[in-house]
Design an enzyme around this catalytic site. Structure first.
Site, PDB file in Angstrom:
ATOM      1  N   ASP A 163      13.414 -12.749  -3.571  1.00  0.00           N
ATOM      2  CA  ASP A 163      12.697 -11.484  -3.526  1.00  0.00           C
ATOM      3  C   ASP A 163      13.097 -10.784  -2.220  1.00  0.00           C
ATOM      4  OD1 ASP A 163      11.059  -9.344  -4.036  1.00  0.00           O
ATOM      5  OD2 ASP A 163       9.322 -10.544  -4.589  1.00  0.00           O
ATOM      6  N   GLU A 166       1.618  -4.072  -5.036  1.00  0.00           N
ATOM      7  CA  GLU A 166       1.667  -5.319  -4.268  1.00  0.00           C
ATOM      8  C   GLU A 166       0.402  -5.536  -3.412  1.00  0.00           C
ATOM      9  OE1 GLU A 166       5.583  -6.489  -2.902  1.00  0.00           O
ATOM     10  OE2 GLU A 166       6.503  -4.875  -4.038  1.00  0.00           O
TER      11      GLU A 166
HETATM   12  C1  BGC Z   1       8.733  -7.261  -5.151  1.00  0.00           C
HETATM   13  C2  BGC Z   1       9.620  -7.510  -6.332  1.00  0.00           C
HETATM   14  C3  BGC Z   1      10.640  -6.424  -6.466  1.00  0.00           C
HETATM   15  C4  BGC Z   1      11.397  -6.262  -5.178  1.00  0.00           C
HETATM   16  C5  BGC Z   1      12.409  -5.145  -5.225  1.00  0.00           C
HETATM   17  C6  BGC Z   1       9.514  -6.965  -3.911  1.00  0.00           C
HETATM   18  O1  BGC Z   1       8.660  -6.568  -2.895  1.00  0.00           O
HETATM   19  O2  BGC Z   1       7.921  -8.388  -4.937  1.00  0.00           O
HETATM   20  O3  BGC Z   1       8.846  -7.611  -7.505  1.00  0.00           O
HETATM   21  O4  BGC Z   1      11.509  -6.722  -7.523  1.00  0.00           O
HETATM   22  O5  BGC Z   1      10.499  -5.989  -4.133  1.00  0.00           O
HETATM   23  O6  BGC Z   1      11.811  -3.914  -5.227  1.00  0.00           O
HETATM   24  C1  BGC Z   2      10.412  -1.317  -1.183  1.00  0.00           C
HETATM   25  C2  BGC Z   2       9.913  -2.123  -2.354  1.00  0.00           C
HETATM   26  C3  BGC Z   2       9.718  -3.527  -1.939  1.00  0.00           C
HETATM   27  C4  BGC Z   2       8.863  -3.625  -0.688  1.00  0.00           C
HETATM   28  C5  BGC Z   2       8.779  -5.029  -0.221  1.00  0.00           C
HETATM   29  C6  BGC Z   2       9.464  -1.467  -0.018  1.00  0.00           C
HETATM   30  O1  BGC Z   2       9.909  -0.729   1.079  1.00  0.00           O
HETATM   31  O2  BGC Z   2      10.531   0.025  -1.549  1.00  0.00           O
HETATM   32  O3  BGC Z   2      10.826  -2.083  -3.411  1.00  0.00           O
HETATM   33  O4  BGC Z   2       9.119  -4.197  -2.977  1.00  0.00           O
HETATM   34  O5  BGC Z   2       9.339  -2.807   0.334  1.00  0.00           O
HETATM   35  O6  BGC Z   2       8.224  -5.172   1.039  1.00  0.00           O
END
Ligand code: BGC
Ligand code: BGC
Length: 644
Positions: A310, A512
Site C-alpha cells: 500500500d 480512510e
Molecule cells: C489506500 C489504498 C489505495 C492507495 C492508493 C492507500 O492509502 O489504503 O486503498 O489503493 O492509497 O491510492
Molecule cells: C493519496 C491517496 C492515498 C493517501 C495515503 C493521499 O495523498 O491521494 O491516494 O491513499 O495519500 O496516505
C-alpha cells in the site's frame, strides 16, 4: 536415389530457413515480444535480458506527481499511479488523462527493452477521479443490493471507462470484511458478512478482468487489503486515526474464517495482483508478514501474481528504512508503492542485494510475477489508451446501470402510515437537508478528490432532481438546505403545511482514517430538522446518506419513514425512483445497525436478538412497502422510551 537427394535438399532448405528464422527472431523480434509464445517462455526470455537496474525498476511504483516522463525512462520505472484525486494537473478531462497516461507509457517504451508500464488508479466506485465518469454507489450500497450480476456489470463498465484513458490496473475490489463500523473505510466494504463480501467482491473481480486477463476490455483487478484490514481493534492504529491501519487481534482460526475466504475465491477467479494491508495481525505488520504473505498467500493458496504494497506501507514496518525494505521484500512484497522517493527505494534495495540481505532469487521471483501479469494482460501488445471509448465515459447506458444499483441499494427501515410510496400527484413537498441536492455529499469519499468534496463535484443528478422528475405538473416542491420553510405561506401569510416532508441526513464526505468516528452521529442541527418538519408536514420521511449505520434510535419515532440510502454516487435520482414506488424496495442491511454506540464493536458470536441489548436492526433487515410491520420496530420504540 532421387528421393534421397530431394530429402537432402529439403533438409538443407529447412535448415537455412530455421537459421534465418532464429536470427530474425534474435535481431528483429526478441522472443518475449512474440504474443504467440507461452507466457512463461516470454518471461524467461525477457528476464535473461534484464539488468539489475531494469529489474528494480519493475518493482517500483511511483505516484505520478513525483516523477517526470524522462525519469521513467532513466530509472526503468515499471509502474505509476494516480492516488486519490490524482487527475492531470492541466485539466480533469478524458483527453488530458489519456495524454498523461500515454505519455508515461511512451517513456517506458522508450527504454532499451520497451517493457510497458502499468498505470494504476483506485476506481473503487467507477473511474472516480475522472470528472464526468459514471459514479456508482460505494460498496456498502452494493452490499445492500446483493446482486452479483449487477456488480459484475458495474465492474465491466468501470473497466471500459478506465481503458478509455489508458488505465488497465484498478486497486479494487476491496475484500475487507469490516467488523467495526466506526472504521472510516466501512463503506468500501460490501458488508460485515464473509460470504456476502466473497460473493460480491469476486463478482467484481470477474467483471473487471472479463473472466480472463487479456480478453478485450479487461482490466487487472487488485483484491485489497490482504489481510484483516476490516478486523482491526479501536485504538490500535499505529500512525493515523483510531482504527484504520490498526491491529487485527484475533487468533488464526478467526482470521482464516472471517477474512481469508474472499481471497481463496479470488485465486480461482484469476487474481494476479493483491494489495497488502496497512494493518497488523497480532502486532506484526502485514507488510512484513512472511507467514501470511509468503506461506499462506503464495504457498498455500498458490498465488502466482504479484503482491503490491500500500501507499508507503513498506516504510512503516521498521524505523530504519533499510530494515523496512529488507523485511518487506523478503516477506513477499513484490512491488513497492513507494510512492514519492523512488531513487531512495531503488538505491536501498540495491544495497540490500549487495549485502546479501535480499537474494537475486527473490528479485527474480518478484519481477517474474510482475511480468507474468503484464504479459497475461496483453500490455505488450496494447499499452495505450483507447480513445474511441471517450464517448462511453459517463454514457447514458452506463448511468442507467448506476441508477439501477442505487434503486437496489435502498433499505427501508421504517414505513408507518403508508408514508411510502409518495404519490406523484402530491400537492406540496418540502425537501430539507444539504445532502438532498448535492452530488458531492451523495458520492462520499474517493470522488474526484481523495476525501471527496461537497458541491457539484462531478456530473450527475441529485435526490431532489429525481423528486422533481417524478412529481406531477401541479406538485409544488420546495427545497431548503437548512429545513427552513417559514417563507412558504399562503395568500393570508399562514404557513403552508406540506403533504410530505423529506429530510436528508448526510455524513460529510471522508476517506480512510479521516472517517474513523467514535460516535456515529449526524450533526444535531440536521437532526433537529426532523422535529421542525413534523410541524410543517403531514408525513415525514427521513433519508440517510452515510457510509455505515448511524445512531438514530432516539429519533426513529419522529418520522413516519426511514430509508438508508448509503452513498449512491452520481445517479441520485435512483433514490426517488423507489420513493415514488416506480421500483420496489429490495435492499437489505449489509451491516448490523446498532441501537447505541456502546454496542459497538459487536461480538457477532453472541449477539442478543431480544431486549434492548439487541441491535436496532439485524443484519439482512429490510422492509417492503407491502409489509412494513416488524417486531424490531416495536422493540425500537420500547427501548427508546425506556432510555429516556
Ligand atoms: C489506500 C489504498 C489505495 C492507495 C492508493 C492507500 O492509502 O489504503 O486503498 O489503493 O492509497 O491510492
Ligand atoms: C493519496 C491517496 C492515498 C493517501 C495515503 C493521499 O495523498 O491521494 O491516494 O491513499 O495519500 O496516505
Amino acid at each position: 536415389m532421387r528421393n534421397f537427394r530431394k530429402l537432402i535438399q529439403l533438409i538443407v532448405i529447412s535448415g537455412v530457413l530455421l537459421v534465418l528464422n532464429v536470427s530474425i527472431a534474435q535481431e528483429e523480434t526478441p522472443a518475449y515480444l512474440d504474443p504467440l509464445l507461452d507466457v512463461e517462455a516470454r518471461i524467461d526470455d525477457l528476464l535473461r535480458r534484464m539488468t539489475l537496474e531494469e529489474k528494480l525498476g519493475q518493482m517500483t511504483l511511483v505516484e505520478k506527481n513525483s516523477i517526470t516522463e524522462g525519469s521513467v525512462t532513466t530509472f526503468y520505472v515499471g509502474s505509476i499511479l494516480s492516488g486519490g484525486g490524482g487527475y492531470p494537473a492541466e485539466e480533469n478531462s478524458p483527453e488530458a488523462w489519456a495524454n498523461m497516461v500515454d505519455g508515461f507509457q511512451q517513456a517506458a517504451l522508450d527504454t532499451r527493452l520497451s517493457i510497458p508500464l502499468i498505470y494504476g488508479v483506485d476506481a473503487v466506485h467507477g473511474h472516480n477521479n475522472l470528472y464526468g465518469a459514471t459514479i456508482f454507489p460505494h460498496n456498502v450500497g452494493l452490499g445492500a443490493g446483493d446482486n452479483p450480476e449487477l456488480v459484475q456489470e458495474i465492474a465491466r463498465i468501470t473497466a471500459v471507462e478506465t481503458i478509455a484513458t489508458g488505465i488497465y490496473w484498478n486497486y479494487a475490489p476491496v475484500m475487507a470484511v469490516p467488523q467495526d463500523i466506526r472504521w472510516g473505510r466501512t463503506y468500501e466494504g460490501f458488508g460485515e458478512d464473509t460470504e456476502l463480501v466473497s460473493r460480491l467482491s469476486n463478482a467484481y473481480l470477474v467483471g473487471m478482468q472479463r473472466g480472463e486477463l487479456g480478453s478485450p476490455m479487461s482490466v487487472l483487478g487488485t483484491p485489497k487489503h490482504y489481510i484483516g484490514d476490516g478486523g482491526t481493534t479501536w485504538g490500535t492504529s499505529i500512525d493515523r486515526g483510531n482504527i484504520d491501519r490498526g491491529d487485527t487481534l484475533v487468533d488464526e482460526e478467526t482470521l482464516r474464517a472471517v477474512h481469508l475466504p474472499p481471497y481463496i475465491e479470488a485465486m480461482d477467479n484469476g487474481a494476479m495482483s493483491i494489495m497488502v494491508s496497512y494493518s497488523s495481525w497480532n502486532g506484526e505488520p502485514m507488510h512484513s508478514n512472511d507467514y501470511l504473505v509468503n506461506d499462506v498467500l503464495k504457498g498455500e493458496l498458490g498465488f502466482e501474481g504479484f503482491v503490491v504494497s500500500d501507499w508507503g506501507g513498506l516504510d512503516l514496518v521498521a524505523n530504519d528504512y533499510y530494515d523496512a525494505v529488507v523485511m518487506s521484500i523478503n516477506a513477499g512484497v513484490d512491488m513497492n508503492m513507494v510512492p514519492f522517493n523512488y531513487p531512495l527505494f531503488i538505491d536501498t534495495l540495491n544495497e540490500a542485494i549487495e549485502n546479501g540481505d535480499v537474494t537475486m532469487e527473490r528479485i527474480d521471483d518478484a519481477v517474474r510475477r510482475i511480468l507474468r501479469a503484464k504479459f497475461m494482460m496483453g500490455l505488450f501488445e496494447n499499452p495505450f489508451s483507447d480513445r474511441t471509448l471517450f464517448d462511453r465515459i459517463g454514457a447514458p447506458e452506463h448511468r442507467e446501470i448506476a441508477r439501477q444499483a442505487v434503486q437496489e441499494s435502498l433499505v427501508l427501515l421504517k414505513n408507518d402510515n403508508n408514508a411510502l410510496p409518495i404519490a406523484a400527484d402530491t400537492d406540496v413537498i418540502f425537501v430539507a437537508g444539504a445532502g438532498s441536492d448535492d452530488i458531492g455529499y451523495q458520492s462520499g469519499g474517493w470522488t474526484i478528490e481523495w476525501m471527496g468534496r461537497i458541491g457539484p463535484v462531478t456530473e450527475g443528478n441529485t435526490i431532489l432532481d429525481g423528486i422533481e422528475e417524478h412529481v406531477s405538473e401541479d406538485t409544488e416542491v420546495y427545497f431548503n438546505a437548512f429545513g427552513r420553510f417559514n417563507s412558504v405561506t399562503d395568500d393570508d401569510d399562514n404557513p403552508i403545511i406540506a403533504d410530505v416532508g423529506i429530510v436528508v441526513l448526510a455524513e460529510f464526505p471522508y476517506a480512510e482514517w479521516e472517517g474513523d468516528d467514535a460516535f456515529l452521529e449526524f450533526i444535531p442541527e440536521d437532526v433537529e430538522m426532523i422535529q421542525q418538519m413534523q410541524e410543517r408536514a403531514e408525513q415525514v420521511i427521513v433519508i440517510t446518506l452515510s457510509g455505515r449505520p448511524m445512531i438514530i434510535a432516539n429519533y426513529l419515532d419522529q418520522a413516519d419513514a426511514f430509508v438508508a440510502a448509503w452513498l449512491p454516487g452520481s445517479e441520485g435520482s435512483g433514490v426517488a425512483d423507489v420513493l415514488f414506488g416506480e421500483v420496489p424496495f429490495t435492499g437489505r442491511l449489509p451491516y448490523t445497525w446498532p441501537r447505541t454506540i456502546e454496542q459497538i464493536p459487536f461480538d457477532f458470536t453472541t449477539l442478543p436478538t431480544e431486549g434492548c441489548d439487541a441491535p436496532l436492526f439485524p443484519y439482512g433487515y429490510g422492509l417492503t412497502v407491502e409489509d412494513s410491520t416488524s417486531p424490531w420496530l416495536t422493540l425500537a420504540i420500547e427501548c427508546a422510551a425506556e432510555a429516556n
